[in-house]
Design an enzyme around this catalytic site. Sequence first.
Site, mmCIF file in Angstrom:
data_model
loop_
_atom_site.group_PDB
_atom_site.id
_atom_site.type_symbol
_atom_site.label_atom_id
_atom_site.label_comp_id
_atom_site.label_asym_id
_atom_site.label_seq_id
_atom_site.Cartn_x
_atom_site.Cartn_y
_atom_site.Cartn_z
ATOM 1 N N ASP A 211 0.863 -1.183 0.000
ATOM 2 C CA ASP A 211 0.000 0.000 0.000
ATOM 3 C C ASP A 211 0.900 1.234 0.000
ATOM 4 O OD1 ASP A 211 -1.750 2.085 0.558
ATOM 5 O OD2 ASP A 211 -2.932 0.941 2.008
ATOM 6 N N HIS A 212 0.846 1.992 -1.080
ATOM 7 C CA HIS A 212 1.758 3.141 -1.208
ATOM 8 C C HIS A 212 1.426 4.247 -0.222
ATOM 9 C CE1 HIS A 212 5.092 4.834 -3.255
ATOM 10 N NE2 HIS A 212 4.887 4.215 -4.406
ATOM 11 N N ARG A 213 0.300 4.156 0.481
ATOM 12 C CA ARG A 213 -0.021 5.160 1.492
ATOM 13 C C ARG A 213 0.801 4.973 2.751
ATOM 14 N NH1 ARG A 213 -6.371 4.132 1.949
ATOM 15 N NH2 ARG A 213 -5.490 2.013 2.010
#
Length: 471
Positions: free
Chosen positions: A441-443
């Site tokens: 998850d790039h968040r």
Amino acid sequence: MAQVLEFKLPDLGEGLTEAEIVRWLVEVGDVVAVDQPVVEVETAKAMVEVPCPYGGVVTARYGEEGTELPVGAPLLTVAVGSVEPVAGRDDSGGSTGGGAAESGTSGNVLVGYGTGAPVARRRRVRPTPVSAESSVPATGIKASARADAETFMAAGPTPAAAAASAPTSGVVEPQGPVAVISPLVRKLARQHGLDLRQIVGTGRDGLILRTDVESAVRAADEESAAGAEPVTAPKAEPSVERIPLRGVRGAVADKLSRSRREIPDATCWVDADATELMAARAAMNAAGGSAAGPKVSVLALLARICTAALARFPELNSTVDADAREIVRLAGVHLGFAAQTERGLVVPVVRDAHTRNAESIGAEIARLTGAARDGKLTPAQLTGGTFTLNNYGVFGVDGSTPIINHPEAAMLGVGRIMPKPWVHEGELAVRQVVQLSLTFDHRVCDGGTAGGFLRYVADCVEQPAVLLRTL
């Protein structure tokens, strides 16, 4: 007087809202005890036997096998009468003692897998007859229960029973009062498109019985056969198969769709030389001897490597609270692993994997895998994961881009380990090579963190001694 109670599909826990009827364990007319399993259902997470909190005679069932029902929908109705001890003994042969409810119910809230009432103190249930004309001795109730099921509620069905017997598609149903009570009789009439208002009942006070409907069906068939003309069968047209998205397949579809919809994921991958890892595994199993229990699997070693990597890169052992706009880092590692079963893909969870060694993780994986194949995993064993390991190499493929198991933040995919040409110590050699892929998850982190995690995993695969520094 006897009382007819309606038992509805209970809340099975873990936010499940529906279940599919797999197999009925009782028939109409059967005598059931308090907390006796009456139906086997399949939820999105597991196969469950549902116990009935009432004791008495089953008067109706709602839903055929294969039907999906929402939580709160009627399952069956039970005629509950007076409860009397029999000669100081219960059904299991022990003393009746005290504490059994005179209403024939367990009195417990049915949430999860049972009502929680002890089963060693049950009493025999004897439904009280509705009227003197329909009185049946307690000793003969089993033999006459099916006949009673059709006439038991001559005074009128409960609202829930009447609603459950309503037509579901364009079949003629009576609009006015009709002397028919049994849901089985109504169902039989619906199946054959019969108008109950046109059938003369032979039961007491004109009650329409099952035999009346069957006679009407035979008469209609004979009339149709007498006036039928030979027709040419229409040419079969090609058709498509429609498979309902429900049960495990439906749950997987919902979760993966939500993952793609909500998580901005990215994937990185690397090829690693697993020759030393395979040699280390062989040495571990050889040193353990045959009496030491199950062999340590490659999946168990990779799982132990993952827990060590997550200790170094805790960003990937987290989840995102979108409403609060917060990243929630989790203290413990509950490691999920993908397992393919006859019911579909499931992800059992090894609790507190960060506290276990490779042998302990391997034993737990073996136990959960066996339960998954038998369809006996509970919802609690399929939820609460914080990171997932997916070994798709067992299917003979080299690589993949995994979809994150929402609401987790990452998944490590492992391809097959196979001999390939590899440059080792400056020379071309045949080595055991595996492709590792990490979807994250790039968040929760950027590529640097994800790359660092994956590189550490690859280093441990290539040089298992690296892992010793964290043990």
